[in-house]
Design an enzyme around this catalytic site. Sequence first.
Site, PDB file in Angstrom:
ATOM      1  N   GLY A 261       0.822  -1.201   0.000  1.00  0.00           N
ATOM      2  CA  GLY A 261       0.000   0.000   0.000  1.00  0.00           C
ATOM      3  C   GLY A 261       0.851   1.245   0.000  1.00  0.00           C
ATOM      4  O   GLY A 261       0.580   2.205  -0.722  1.00  0.00           O
ATOM      5  N   ALA A 262       1.919   1.233   0.806  1.00  0.00           N
ATOM      6  CA  ALA A 262       2.812   2.382   0.900  1.00  0.00           C
ATOM      7  C   ALA A 262       4.027   1.960   1.713  1.00  0.00           C
ATOM      8  O   ALA A 262       4.041   0.899   2.337  1.00  0.00           O
ATOM      9  CB  ALA A 262       2.116   3.567   1.554  1.00  0.00           C
ATOM     10  N   GLU A 264       7.194   3.630   4.369  1.00  0.00           N
ATOM     11  CA  GLU A 264       7.508   4.774   5.224  1.00  0.00           C
ATOM     12  C   GLU A 264       8.961   5.216   5.168  1.00  0.00           C
ATOM     13  O   GLU A 264       9.476   5.806   6.120  1.00  0.00           O
ATOM     14  CB  GLU A 264       7.157   4.435   6.682  1.00  0.00           C
ATOM     15  CG  GLU A 264       8.079   3.413   7.370  1.00  0.00           C
ATOM     16  CD  GLU A 264       7.634   1.976   7.245  1.00  0.00           C
ATOM     17  OE1 GLU A 264       8.101   1.134   8.029  1.00  0.00           O
ATOM     18  OE2 GLU A 264       6.803   1.681   6.355  1.00  0.00           O
ATOM     19  N   ASN A 265       9.660   4.993   4.054  1.00  0.00           N
ATOM     20  CA  ASN A 265      11.064   5.392   3.951  1.00  0.00           C
ATOM     21  C   ASN A 265      11.277   6.778   4.541  1.00  0.00           C
ATOM     22  O   ASN A 265      10.525   7.699   4.271  1.00  0.00           O
ATOM     23  CB  ASN A 265      11.494   5.422   2.478  1.00  0.00           C
ATOM     24  CG  ASN A 265      10.993   4.238   1.706  1.00  0.00           C
ATOM     25  OD1 ASN A 265      11.356   3.117   1.980  1.00  0.00           O
ATOM     26  ND2 ASN A 265      10.128   4.489   0.734  1.00  0.00           N
ATOM     27  N   GLU A 298       1.745   5.959   7.411  1.00  0.00           N
ATOM     28  CA  GLU A 298       3.147   6.072   7.015  1.00  0.00           C
ATOM     29  C   GLU A 298       3.819   7.264   7.691  1.00  0.00           C
ATOM     30  O   GLU A 298       5.005   7.193   8.057  1.00  0.00           O
ATOM     31  CB  GLU A 298       3.263   6.188   5.491  1.00  0.00           C
ATOM     32  CG  GLU A 298       2.590   5.060   4.715  1.00  0.00           C
ATOM     33  CD  GLU A 298       2.985   3.668   5.171  1.00  0.00           C
ATOM     34  OE1 GLU A 298       4.129   3.475   5.617  1.00  0.00           O
ATOM     35  OE2 GLU A 298       2.141   2.755   5.082  1.00  0.00           O
TER      36      GLU A 298
END
Length: 875
Positions: A261-262, A264-265, A298
């Site tokens: 989905g995404a 969080e870098n 995120e």
Amino acid sequence: MTKPIEHFLSDYQPLPFAITTVDLTFELDPEATIVTSVMRFESAQAGQSISLDGQDLTLVSLSLDGVALSAADYALSETGLRFTAPKPVFELTVVTEIAPQANTELEGLYRSGGNYCTQCEAEGFRRITYFPDRPDLLAVYTTRIVAPKEGNRFLLANGDLVEQGEVNATHHFAVWHDPFPKPSYLFALVAGYLERIRDTFVTRSGRTITLDLFVEPQNKDQCDHAMASLKKAMAWDERRFGLEYDLDTYMIVAVDDFNMGAMENKGLNIFNSKFVLARPDTATDTDFEGIESVIAHEYFHNWTGNRVTCRDWFQLTLKEGLTVFRDQLFTADMLSPATKRIEDVKRLRSHQFVEDAGPMAHPIQPQSYIEMNNFYTLTVYEKGAEVVRLYHTLLGEEGFQKGMRLYFERFDGQAVTVQDFRQAMADANDVDLSAMHQWYVQAGTPRVQVETRYHPETQQLTLFWTQSNPKSDSQPPLPIPVGLKLWYPDGQPAPMQPLAECREALLETEKGPVFLLDRHQQTLVFEGLTQKPVVSMLRDFSAPVILSTEQSDEALSRLARFDDDPFVRWESIQTLALKTLMAAVDAVQADDTPVILQPAYEQGVAEVLAQVSLDKGLKALALTLPDLDYVCEQYDPVPVDAIWQAYQKVEQRLAERFESDWRALFDQLDESVPYAYDAQAIARRKLKQVCLHYLSCLPDGPDVASQLFDQAGNMTDTLAALQALNHYPQRAQPMQAFYERWRHEPLVLDKWFALQARSRHGDAIDNVRALLAHPDFHYQTPNRVRSVLGVFARQNFFGFHASDGRGYRLLGEQIQKLDRINPQIAARLTAPLTQWRRLAPPRNTAMQGVLTDLLAQERLSSDVYEIVSKSLAPV
């Protein structure tokens, strides 16, 4: 095939060295990107053997303190390289070549849609360069990106931009520095022809943060909601948790091809475009809420995941369970707390409980894995969030926040364990929470059974409690908080006076009395009750358990009517609905017994419909039948045909019995008003969809849906109309019109594919095969694959469970094909096949046969192998 290696938590060993800085240079090229990595090693031992992970890399050169190493100085294998440390402190330079364009697995650095993108969690960094690719190695990264100007307008990486300029007439560069030490899984790079939407956020300390949202040019007008969601999340995290953002820039990039989905870098979040792009005419209420939730999730990871990260991947719930809990609190505050809680419970019980009961059942802290990608599960995330919620229930908001503050004070900048989190909570509140450990190491869903006895002569109520867990029967008992309240039959609260010997087990919390069930068997006695009370139990779904009670239909009806806990009200009418459905299953199996609505349930529906003041979102949830997956969970083996027929018949009876109510309510809610994203507007549309669903069961239902389709002013109403038409011949014209209008909008076209994959009209398997052959279907695009195969296997009960096994074979064929393209996506599609033991013949043997054929493949990824082999293993 070679059997993949299984990893065990018990084998964890800390690294005997540190890497303090990593300087990366990327010379981007679709077919041959050159990556130069300069690593500073410290605390090594001279003569020590050091291993670096690597996968699908071409090693160009290796040098140590500027001196080139020859092939005799290191050992190279398919999984990495090994060399000998010359001294405690040294610098290693690794130059590798990779092919982003050919990377269809979408791990590491890949190129899709003309843009470069990375995905490094869990173990993707090893596809970029040779490195100890594990979360407990934290280093400071500086990234230099060199790329052609043409097609690469922006060059992005973690941290803050410190330098940019031209290399020559055709190429330019950018240098990014992240001052916060981070593990390799948080590394990120993006380059491509993108548009930037810029805004700012002023923190509570007065710092101005630049907010950048990058999308493909044609999507620039679909970003307002995502940006607003980000600013709301930043303000909320400061207000609720006292956490402020730390860098000067926060960036989000939306890409169409993304396995998750995404991600969080640090400072550069990469998102599946599904969770960024939205306008009222292209996205539904569910999409808008999903974007708000995932953007927040995120962002919240910046502290719960990035600043404090996982020591090893067995600790994944440390960051994910905690952050899901935080995003649940956020969404509840932004919209409706009651509705949000019930929707989370529905998702948990309909899907995570199924996972808990199957062959892939695992604790929220798994003790072993073959492929880490397989453990990004509902158990680790959603059940993990429920376990974090237990701390909040037991400690209260103030105590929980004290624990969070101590957690950050102790562990900021470190890679830690779930035990560290638990100890911070305990120490901050001076309590013993050691028993909570059992929630982390036990697989399966706990079962709580309660028997009630009222003694009029002593005016006492005795509750006999038992807890068990079919997956972990030999384990110690869990601490299970059970929210309680007593009511007299007239709807007045009854006194809660426990006997002296029971008082310690009844805790006073912010949400009312909670009984702490912490033994296998326990008794709770209340006195001073002049009448037999109705017991309201598991209030606010206070623990992730299956609760079995002896409550009568009369007691359930009363709770549905007057309980002040929204979850209990909803649960009471859902229980009555489940009883009706199970009676209908019996009737179908008896063949000559008519399917009827059970009187208590019928009365409950009538009362919900009559309550004008009831929140429309809660009303919609109360009037919706339990999910099919949840109904199936009540049976072993699952009588597929009987459940399917019974479900349809009960829906039909509800439609006919309350026809006038559905029509009146639909007409009342069917107003042409501008789209608004707020709790009240969402609730109105949700209730309107429920009415339309029941109306669609009636002869003129397709006409009502067609009219809504023609008049709809937003995608929520448009999709509701198409869903109501989806199983009828009348679907053809509006489906074609929808396709013609939205064929160039990938996310909207995904909805078109999903609707057809879910349809029961015609031959479901032939329909899916036609979708797979459609010019707009692409195996390399995870969203499109999920919209067809994922929806078919999980939401087309009628087609997937075709009695001749064609649905299972279709899925098996596609898993085999996808495993060569993207093993992560193939593995996730395998989950519906793992339930074969719970089906009766011939379905179980057909599903087992598909799994057996998969396991026999000469080339099978570790992702798919793990799920298939565990599914077929003897019980």
